[in-house]
Scaffold this motif. Structure first.
Motif, short mmCIF file in Angstrom:
data_model
loop_
_atom_site.label_atom_id
_atom_site.label_comp_id
_atom_site.label_asym_id
_atom_site.label_seq_id
_atom_site.Cartn_x
_atom_site.Cartn_y
_atom_site.Cartn_z
N THR A 175 0.83 -1.20 0.00
CA THR A 175 0.00 0.00 0.00
C THR A 175 0.86 1.25 0.00
OG1 THR A 175 -1.85 -1.05 1.14
CG2 THR A 175 -1.68 1.32 1.34
N PHE A 176 1.92 1.26 0.81
CA PHE A 176 2.79 2.43 0.88
C PHE A 176 3.59 2.58 -0.41
CE2 PHE A 176 6.17 5.21 2.41
CZ PHE A 176 5.44 6.11 3.19
N TRP A 177 4.07 1.47 -0.95
CA TRP A 177 4.77 1.52 -2.24
C TRP A 177 3.87 2.15 -3.30
CZ3 TRP A 177 8.48 -2.87 -4.06
CH2 TRP A 177 9.37 -3.20 -3.05
N ASP A 178 2.60 1.70 -3.31
CA ASP A 178 1.68 2.19 -4.32
C ASP A 178 1.35 3.66 -4.11
OD1 ASP A 178 -0.23 1.79 -6.56
OD2 ASP A 178 -1.71 2.22 -5.02
N ALA A 179 1.21 4.09 -2.85
CA ALA A 179 0.91 5.50 -2.58
C ALA A 179 2.05 6.40 -3.06
CB ALA A 179 0.66 5.71 -1.08
N ILE A 180 3.29 5.96 -2.84
CA ILE A 180 4.44 6.72 -3.35
C ILE A 180 4.41 6.76 -4.87
CG2 ILE A 180 6.95 6.74 -3.56
CD1 ILE A 180 7.11 5.61 -0.73
N LEU A 181 4.10 5.60 -5.48
CA LEU A 181 4.02 5.53 -6.93
C LEU A 181 2.97 6.50 -7.47
CD1 LEU A 181 4.72 4.12 -9.65
CD2 LEU A 181 2.88 2.50 -9.13
N GLN A 182 1.79 6.55 -6.83
CA GLN A 182 0.75 7.46 -7.29
C GLN A 182 1.18 8.91 -7.12
OE1 GLN A 182 -1.88 6.12 -8.84
NE2 GLN A 182 -1.07 4.10 -8.31
N ALA A 183 1.86 9.22 -6.02
CA ALA A 183 2.36 10.58 -5.80
C ALA A 183 3.35 10.97 -6.89
CB ALA A 183 3.00 10.69 -4.42
N CYS A 201 1.86 0.53 -17.14
CA CYS A 201 2.58 -0.62 -16.60
C CYS A 201 2.42 -0.80 -15.10
CB CYS A 201 4.07 -0.51 -16.93
SG CYS A 201 4.45 -0.48 -18.69
N LEU A 202 2.25 0.32 -14.36
CA LEU A 202 2.27 0.22 -12.91
C LEU A 202 1.10 0.92 -12.22
CD1 LEU A 202 6.10 0.82 -12.31
CD2 LEU A 202 4.88 -1.37 -12.22
N ALA A 203 0.89 2.20 -12.51
CA ALA A 203 -0.05 3.00 -11.71
C ALA A 203 -1.48 2.44 -11.75
CB ALA A 203 -0.04 4.46 -12.17
N PHE A 204 -1.97 2.10 -12.94
CA PHE A 204 -3.34 1.58 -13.01
C PHE A 204 -3.45 0.18 -12.40
CE2 PHE A 204 -6.71 -0.90 -14.92
CZ PHE A 204 -7.83 -0.09 -14.68
N PRO A 205 -2.68 -0.81 -12.86
CA PRO A 205 -2.88 -2.16 -12.31
C PRO A 205 -2.60 -2.25 -10.81
CG PRO A 205 -0.94 -2.10 -13.71
CD PRO A 205 -1.66 -0.82 -13.93
N LEU A 206 -1.60 -1.52 -10.31
CA LEU A 206 -1.27 -1.61 -8.89
C LEU A 206 -2.31 -0.93 -8.01
CD1 LEU A 206 2.60 -1.14 -8.88
CD2 LEU A 206 1.31 -3.22 -8.37
N SER A 207 -2.81 0.24 -8.45
CA SER A 207 -3.83 0.92 -7.65
C SER A 207 -5.09 0.07 -7.57
CB SER A 207 -4.15 2.29 -8.25
OG SER A 207 -4.75 2.17 -9.53
N MET A 208 -5.49 -0.53 -8.67
CA MET A 208 -6.67 -1.39 -8.67
C MET A 208 -6.42 -2.65 -7.83
SD MET A 208 -8.71 0.49 -10.32
CE MET A 208 -10.11 -0.61 -10.44
N PHE A 209 -5.23 -3.21 -7.94
CA PHE A 209 -4.88 -4.41 -7.18
C PHE A 209 -4.93 -4.13 -5.67
CE2 PHE A 209 -1.67 -6.88 -4.89
CZ PHE A 209 -2.06 -8.17 -5.18
N VAL A 210 -4.27 -3.06 -5.25
CA VAL A 210 -4.23 -2.72 -3.82
C VAL A 210 -5.64 -2.45 -3.30
CG1 VAL A 210 -3.50 -0.98 -2.15
CG2 VAL A 210 -1.86 -1.87 -3.81
#
Length: 232
Positions: free
Chosen positions: A49-57, A92-101
């Motif tokens: 979750t924290f990895w993804d939040a940093i990625l979204q930021a 590659c990352l922001a969409f699939p990871l945000s939906m996954f998390v």
């Protein structure tokens, strides 16, 4: 200042502040739940979750930069470097990871929240931060998918980037387990080795499926718009 710059700036600040607040002010005593332990000094970086939040930021910060020096044209003849970076990160990352998390968190939460976010944490982890990390990540990225065109890379390349990212995180949580003797997520404690393997393979398959979903949604949303634009 354009609406897109304002929206992207709000999203970037939203996630940067969420990460800052979580890192500096959310402290869970180990006597309340072992999730609050340092896990080998890994801090909040033990959570996807924290990895993804940093990625979204980072992603929405890049969106702001692209708004200023790049382009938001649907299909520019010459794509600036910052726009290519923006498109690659989203696809590659922001969409699939945000939906996954978001999906995995809330699905497990509604089945048995003690397996993912025990009630004991409510006093230490604000509701607004929970939604910032697990709900808004999906809302903001879906809005971005709808409002801004992006060119998807080849499926092989995109899924390879996502797979490497997930493999790195999987190795990371096993390193934490080997170092601390505890799993980052309570659900892993109730699964034996065969079930953990099935669980990880299932989540890996879900992640790749979400990549394909993003690719499909992008095609549905933008193929008709681009076709109409070319006729003008």
């Amino acid at each position: 200042m354009s609406v897109k710059i304002l929206c992207h700036s709000f999203a970037a600040l939203h996630f940067w502040f969420g990460c800052y607040y979580d890192w500096n002010y959310v402290e869970i005593p180990t006597d309340v739940h072992r999730m609050g332990s340092s896990f080998g000094k890994s801090g909040k970086l033990k959570f996807l979750t924290f990895w993804d939040a940093i990625l979204q930021a980072v992603f929405f910060t890049i969106c702001v930069i692209n708004d200023v020096i790049g382009t938001n044209e649907d299909a520019p003849k010459k794509t600036p470097f910052i726009r290519r970076i923006k498109d690659l990160i989203l696809t590659c990352l922001a969409f699939p990871l945000s939906m996954f998390v978001g999906l995995t968190f809330w699905c497990i939460y509604f089945v048995d929240r003690e397996l993912i976010f025990p009630r004991a944490l409510d006093k230490f982890f604000p509701v607004w931060l929970n939604h910032a990390m697990h709900t808004n990540i999906m809302i903001f990225i879906l809005i971005e998918l709808y409002t801004s065109y992006r060119k998807y890379p080849s499926r092989k390349f995109g899924m390879s980037v996502l797979s490497v990212f997930m493999l790195i995180y999987l190795i990371w949580i096993h390193i934490i387990h080997a170092y601390s003797g505890a799993w980052v997520y309570p659900i892993l404690d109730v699964l034996n080795l065969p079930l953990r393997i099935v669980f990880f393979v299932g989540l890996f398959g879900l992640t790749l499926s979400l990549y394909l979903l993003g690719e499909k949604l992008n095609g549905v949303l933008w193929s008709k718009r681009l076709h109409i634009a070319k006729k003008r």
